[in-house]
Design a protein around this motif. Structure first.
Motif, PDB file in Angstrom:
ATOM      1  N   LEU A 151     -40.960 -36.155 -18.084  1.00 37.35           N
ATOM      2  CA  LEU A 151     -39.785 -36.718 -18.786  1.00 37.35           C
ATOM      3  C   LEU A 151     -39.886 -35.914 -20.287  1.00 37.35           C
ATOM      4  O   LEU A 151     -38.931 -35.961 -20.834  1.00 37.35           O
ATOM      5  N   VAL A 152     -40.871 -35.740 -20.746  1.00 35.80           N
ATOM      6  CA  VAL A 152     -41.288 -35.376 -22.232  1.00 35.80           C
ATOM      7  C   VAL A 152     -42.235 -33.877 -22.040  1.00 35.80           C
ATOM      8  O   VAL A 152     -43.122 -34.149 -21.041  1.00 35.80           O
ATOM      9  N   GLY A 153     -42.190 -33.212 -23.045  1.00 40.21           N
ATOM     10  CA  GLY A 153     -42.962 -32.063 -23.062  1.00 40.21           C
ATOM     11  C   GLY A 153     -44.253 -32.484 -24.107  1.00 40.21           C
ATOM     12  O   GLY A 153     -44.902 -33.568 -23.679  1.00 40.21           O
ATOM     13  N   ASP A 154     -44.864 -31.551 -24.849  1.00 44.57           N
ATOM     14  CA  ASP A 154     -46.096 -31.717 -25.546  1.00 44.57           C
ATOM     15  C   ASP A 154     -45.775 -32.920 -26.738  1.00 44.57           C
ATOM     16  O   ASP A 154     -44.693 -33.351 -26.773  1.00 44.57           O
ATOM     17  N   ASP A 155     -46.807 -33.147 -27.542  1.00 40.43           N
ATOM     18  CA  ASP A 155     -46.905 -34.271 -28.389  1.00 40.43           C
ATOM     19  C   ASP A 155     -45.749 -34.044 -29.569  1.00 40.43           C
ATOM     20  O   ASP A 155     -45.491 -34.769 -30.226  1.00 40.43           O
ATOM     21  N   THR A 156     -45.218 -32.823 -29.619  1.00 37.65           N
ATOM     22  CA  THR A 156     -44.243 -32.620 -30.645  1.00 37.65           C
ATOM     23  C   THR A 156     -42.805 -33.059 -30.220  1.00 37.65           C
ATOM     24  O   THR A 156     -42.015 -32.815 -30.933  1.00 37.65           O
ATOM     25  N   ASP A 157     -42.563 -33.294 -28.782  1.00 40.37           N
ATOM     26  CA  ASP A 157     -41.241 -33.352 -28.293  1.00 40.37           C
ATOM     27  C   ASP A 157     -41.027 -34.850 -28.533  1.00 40.37           C
ATOM     28  O   ASP A 157     -41.931 -35.787 -28.218  1.00 40.37           O
ATOM     29  N   THR A 158     -39.767 -35.071 -29.277  1.00 35.93           N
ATOM     30  CA  THR A 158     -39.687 -36.496 -29.638  1.00 35.93           C
ATOM     31  C   THR A 158     -38.581 -37.212 -28.519  1.00 35.93           C
ATOM     32  O   THR A 158     -38.317 -38.116 -28.892  1.00 35.93           O
ATOM     33  N   SER A 159     -38.661 -36.556 -27.382  1.00 37.25           N
ATOM     34  CA  SER A 159     -37.408 -37.207 -26.319  1.00 37.25           C
ATOM     35  C   SER A 159     -38.215 -38.512 -25.902  1.00 37.25           C
ATOM     36  O   SER A 159     -39.516 -38.487 -25.885  1.00 37.25           O
ATOM     37  N   PRO A 160     -37.673 -39.329 -25.269  1.00 39.08           N
ATOM     38  CA  PRO A 160     -38.371 -40.687 -24.732  1.00 39.08           C
ATOM     39  C   PRO A 160     -39.076 -40.303 -23.484  1.00 39.08           C
ATOM     40  O   PRO A 160     -38.809 -39.257 -22.604  1.00 39.08           O
ATOM     41  N   PHE A 161     -40.050 -40.982 -22.978  1.00 38.89           N
ATOM     42  CA  PHE A 161     -40.754 -40.958 -22.113  1.00 38.89           C
ATOM     43  C   PHE A 161     -41.159 -42.256 -21.391  1.00 38.89           C
ATOM     44  O   PHE A 161     -40.991 -43.192 -22.334  1.00 38.89           O
ATOM     45  N   ARG A 162     -41.543 -42.436 -20.349  1.00 36.90           N
ATOM     46  CA  ARG A 162     -41.849 -43.658 -19.924  1.00 36.90           C
ATOM     47  C   ARG A 162     -42.994 -44.392 -20.335  1.00 36.90           C
ATOM     48  O   ARG A 162     -43.992 -43.847 -20.645  1.00 36.90           O
ATOM     49  N   ASP A 163     -43.022 -45.802 -20.670  1.00 36.15           N
ATOM     50  CA  ASP A 163     -43.914 -46.682 -21.282  1.00 36.15           C
ATOM     51  C   ASP A 163     -43.843 -48.002 -20.658  1.00 36.15           C
ATOM     52  O   ASP A 163     -43.024 -48.593 -21.296  1.00 36.15           O
ATOM     53  N   GLU A 164     -44.531 -48.402 -19.568  1.00 32.51           N
ATOM     54  CA  GLU A 164     -44.341 -49.825 -19.024  1.00 32.51           C
ATOM     55  C   GLU A 164     -45.073 -50.711 -19.959  1.00 32.51           C
ATOM     56  O   GLU A 164     -44.966 -52.002 -19.723  1.00 32.51           O
TER      57      GLU A 164
END
Length: 569
Positions: free
Chosen positions: A539-552
């Motif tokens: 869902l997201v790329g490396d640590d510079t990608d500010t897109s959201p990713f799953r976090d339960e």
């Protein structure tokens, strides 16, 4: 952008949590017939429910383990609603506006992307949706506190209205320089959210933000005929009329801009679009204005908007629709993972919308070519080797061949990464499904029922056939109703659910809910070097990608959860 146009997993609105449908149950039904084929494990946010929100409820086993609670009384419910609303209005709101989610200490907050504390979000389920909820609570209780809360939201909506009359995704009370800086940092680094990588400075129809805000102004004006809402409402109506092309279609953004060429593709934001229900939302809003304000000048743009669905359907042998079309009405690409192609889910969605237009008008031209589209969808189903009960069709079909196109990516961030489409169904995107589940049998039944209904019967109750006078809007816009979601109620009984919500409200008046997603804070420009790892399906790329990713694990304050909880109470 995708909404119904393309399910981009990890974007809450694209698994549309709140979609204000109020004129017909057909859009609700079509939403059940058309779905992105995404494994449950990859779903970041809840799936859409008709006119409301359903997500984050306690698990069934947790409910079973809880001690039985007594049925709450009316006053206890009213007190809980008021405490929860005071918390949102007095502690969470930013000058009347809202984003989507907040950490409990308010140290971070998010709309579609991380927001600054001076920003509010116009995309549902943000600012305008909260205003709709407060009006619904006012209708349910008669308590003026909720009307006052809706007025505060409406004030934020009016403050954020673009001079053209529409709205951008995000509004920044710190001014244009602050918003430009946000686009140049957090927005620029959101690899998959290309619509945030460039600051246009205009307004958008994408993701329902303009329609939702305009509809709130209409409701606020109609509620007490307060003239202070009429100028902003008139600007919103004029924006939708000014931006409509002569054929009846609408662009994604307006006033028109053409200056963001991405990966060599032309700027798509001026293209006539069906993506994310842009055309259907605008037509629906204009119908609501016509039925409540009685302005006959709105009939021509309504009818042209409806006709555009007929005019843009391709001819044989591919009688479907694309997400968007160029100015010669040929299928066009949009974001780099939305290739030039026909879209099966858009075609299915438009079939349902055409049925709705027939029931609004009694005009059989809206039904005439539906059988062609249904037969084409039958012909482009996935082969048995790829099909499952949860995926029946590819998302994209190549123009001219009927071959499926599948979208992939390589790289690790917005600088070094790229998206591309080919005919390989392996390792497709994790955040934008290459597969759909379409219920063609149900769509055929929908068509057959309409075809068997005489025009005089079809238009009974239609706001376009109501004659002189006006028709009121529905009483509630965000509260789930039994007619929309079907007779089989899922989850606890209403009294049990109310007792749960009363018990779970914290002392400060907040409900804490799983937020579902997180994001990397902005840490500087993305590097040219590709980070180690395989990001093809993440869902997201490396640590510079500010897109959201799953976090339960992340828990906080959620506007969709608040809307859902208030609706239940």
């Amino acid at each position: 952008m995708p909404g119904c146009g393309g399910a981009s997993i990890g974007r809450p609105h694209e698994n549309r949590m709140v979609r204000l449908r109020t004129l017909s149950l057909v859009p609700h039904l079509v939403a059940l017939l058309v779905a992105a084929a995404v494994p449950a494990a990859t779903t970041v946010q809840p799936a859409p429910e008709a006119r409301g929100v359903r997500a984050g409820a306690p698990q069934a086993q947790e409910r079973a383990a809880s001690p039985p609670r007594s049925t709450p009384g009316r006053q206890q419910i009213l007190d809980t609603m008021k405490r929860a609303t005071r918390f949102m209005v007095e502690k969470i709101s930013t000058r009347g506006g809202y984003v989507w989610t907040y950490l409990p200490d308010l140290s971070r907050r998010w709309g579609e992307l991380e927001a600054r504390d001076t920003q509010i979000w116009m995309q549902p389920p943000g600012t305008a949706t909260m205003g709709h909820l407060f009006l619904d609570a006012y209708h349910a209780t008669g308590d003026e506190y909720y009307y006052d809360a809706a007025e505060q939201v409406a004030g934020a909506v009016i403050w954020g209205q673009h001079p053209s009359g529409g709205w951008n995704y995000v509004v920044d009370f710190a001014g244009d320089r602050s918003l430009r800086d946000w686009y140049a940092t957090i927005g620029r680094n959101a690899w998959r959210l290309e619509e945030f990588q460039y600051y246009y400075g205009n307004a958008t129809f994408d993701d329902g933000g303009t329609a939702e805000a305009a509809r709130l102004l209409l409701r606020m004006y109609l509620e007490k005929l307060d003239p202070k809402y009429k100028p902003a409402l008139d600007r919103a109506i004029r924006f939708i009329l000014d931006s409509q092309y002569p054929l009846g279609t609408w662009p994604q953004r307006y006033p028109l801009r053409h200056d963001f060429s991405h990966h060599g593709l032309p700027d798509y934001t001026s293209y006539p679009t069906f993506n994310d229900d842009v055309a259907a939302e605008n037509i629906e809003f204009l119908i609501q204005c016509y039925q409540t304000l009685g302005d006959p000048s709105l009939l021509d743009p309504i009818r042209r908007g409806m006709h555009a669905f007929v005019a843009t359907q391709l001819g044989p042998p591919q009688p479907g629709w694309a997400l968007q079309f160029d100015h010669e009405l040929k299928p066009a690409a949009a974001r780099t993972y939305e290739p030039r192609a026909l879209a099966t889910h858009t075609t299915a969605q438009n079939i349902g919308i055409l049925v709705r237009f027939y029931r609004l008008t009694g005009d059989t031209k809206f039904l005439a070519r539906i059988p062609e589209a249904l037969d084409w969808l039958e012909a482009v189903k996935l082969p048995p080797s790829l099909a499952t009960p949860q995926r029946t069709h590819p998302t994209f079909i190549e123009v001219g061949t009927n071959d499926a196109l599948y979208v992939h990516r390589e790289g690790s961030n917005v600088v070094n990464g790229r998206y591309f489409a080919d005919k390989d169904p392996e390792k497709t995107l994790g955040h934008y499904s290459s597969f759909r589940r379409l219920d063609l049998a149900a769509l055929r039944r929908l068509y057959d029922e309409a075809r068997a209904t005489p025009p005089s019967e079809a238009v009974k109750g239609s706001p376009l056939a109501a004659g002189p006078g006006t028709m009121p809007l529905p009483k509630y816009f965000t509260v789930p109703d039994a007619a929309a979601v079907g007779p089989a109620r899922r989850g606890p009984a209403p009294a049990e659910r109310a007792a749960e919500l009363i018990a779970s409200l914290r002392a400060d008046g907040s409900w804490l809910s799983p937020l579902g997603t997180n994001s990397h804070p902005y840490s500087g420009p993305s590097p040219k070097e590709v980070a180690p790892g395989d990001f093809a399906q993440t869902l997201v790329g490396d640590d510079t990608d500010t897109s959201p990713f799953r976090d339960e694990t992340l828990v906080g304050i959620s506007t969709p959860a608040f809307i859902r909880n208030m609706g239940a109470l």
